[in-house]
Enzyme design. Sequence first.
Site, PDB file in Angstrom:
ATOM      1  N   CYS A  82       0.822  -1.208   0.000  1.00 47.60           N
ATOM      2  CA  CYS A  82       0.000   0.000   0.000  1.00 47.60           C
ATOM      3  C   CYS A  82       0.850   1.249   0.000  1.00 47.60           C
ATOM      4  O   CYS A  82       1.878   1.311   0.684  1.00 47.60           O
ATOM      5  CB  CYS A  82      -0.873   0.051   1.256  1.00 47.60           C
ATOM      6  SG  CYS A  82      -1.762  -1.455   1.645  1.00 47.60           S
ATOM      7  N   CYS A  83       0.403   2.236  -0.747  1.00 47.22           N
ATOM      8  CA  CYS A  83       0.909   3.596  -0.609  1.00 47.22           C
ATOM      9  C   CYS A  83      -0.261   4.519  -0.930  1.00 47.22           C
ATOM     10  O   CYS A  83      -1.367   4.047  -1.187  1.00 47.22           O
ATOM     11  CB  CYS A  83       2.143   3.852  -1.484  1.00 47.22           C
ATOM     12  SG  CYS A  83       1.857   3.753  -3.248  1.00 47.22           S
ATOM     13  N   TRP A  84       0.007   5.825  -0.899  1.00 49.31           N
ATOM     14  CA  TRP A  84      -1.123   6.749  -1.026  1.00 49.31           C
ATOM     15  C   TRP A  84      -1.894   6.507  -2.323  1.00 49.31           C
ATOM     16  O   TRP A  84      -3.108   6.414  -2.339  1.00 49.31           O
ATOM     17  CB  TRP A  84      -0.614   8.195  -0.927  1.00 49.31           C
ATOM     18  CG  TRP A  84      -1.678   9.200  -0.728  1.00 49.31           C
ATOM     19  CD1 TRP A  84      -1.981  10.249  -1.537  1.00 49.31           C
ATOM     20  CD2 TRP A  84      -2.591   9.273   0.379  1.00 49.31           C
ATOM     21  NE1 TRP A  84      -3.022  10.960  -1.009  1.00 49.31           N
ATOM     22  CE2 TRP A  84      -3.417  10.392   0.167  1.00 49.31           C
ATOM     23  CE3 TRP A  84      -2.779   8.500   1.527  1.00 49.31           C
ATOM     24  CZ2 TRP A  84      -4.425  10.754   1.053  1.00 49.31           C
ATOM     25  CZ3 TRP A  84      -3.787   8.857   2.412  1.00 49.31           C
ATOM     26  CH2 TRP A  84      -4.597   9.967   2.167  1.00 49.31           C
TER      27      TRP A  84
END
Length: 148
Positions: free
Chosen positions: A64-66
Amino acid sequence: MRIAVAADERTGVAEAVLEALRARGHEPVAHGALAAGERADWAWASERAARDVADGRADQAVVCCWTGTGASIAANKVRGIRAALCGDAATAAGARRWNDANVLALSLRATSHAELEEILDAWFAAGPSDADDDTANVAHLAAIEDER
Ligand SMILES: O=C(CO)[C@H](O)[C@H](O)COP(=O)(O)O
């Protein structure tokens, strides 16, 4: 299954990934901002989770990242990884069925808690297709890697 989970921020959705996996009977292995003492930047965190899969320490990973894009790009640099950025259940099901994806990439910005549950349900319900064109496509990914 043992599922490596990486995030570059410890958001509510990132923490919900850990809980949702436990609720489905899986064992999450936390990385990046979800772990103590690890570099949390998306390229490092995602790589670490992807290497868990590639090296057999985990069966699959969620990164996950933004936006989800950096996490998916980093994971896909690791040999043997087929990471898919999924924003809905149909994409997640297709990623498992047609791409034999072994890493699920998520956007912490765009994924609601409800969508997270739907995406994970679809991801774990689907398995790789054994149709000739699908297996040929996935086999070609490994051939592309071998040309590097
Ligand atoms: O989506 C991302 C990468 O694809 C990152 O989460 C975004 O760039 C924010 O990172 P940082 O907080 O380090 O600036």
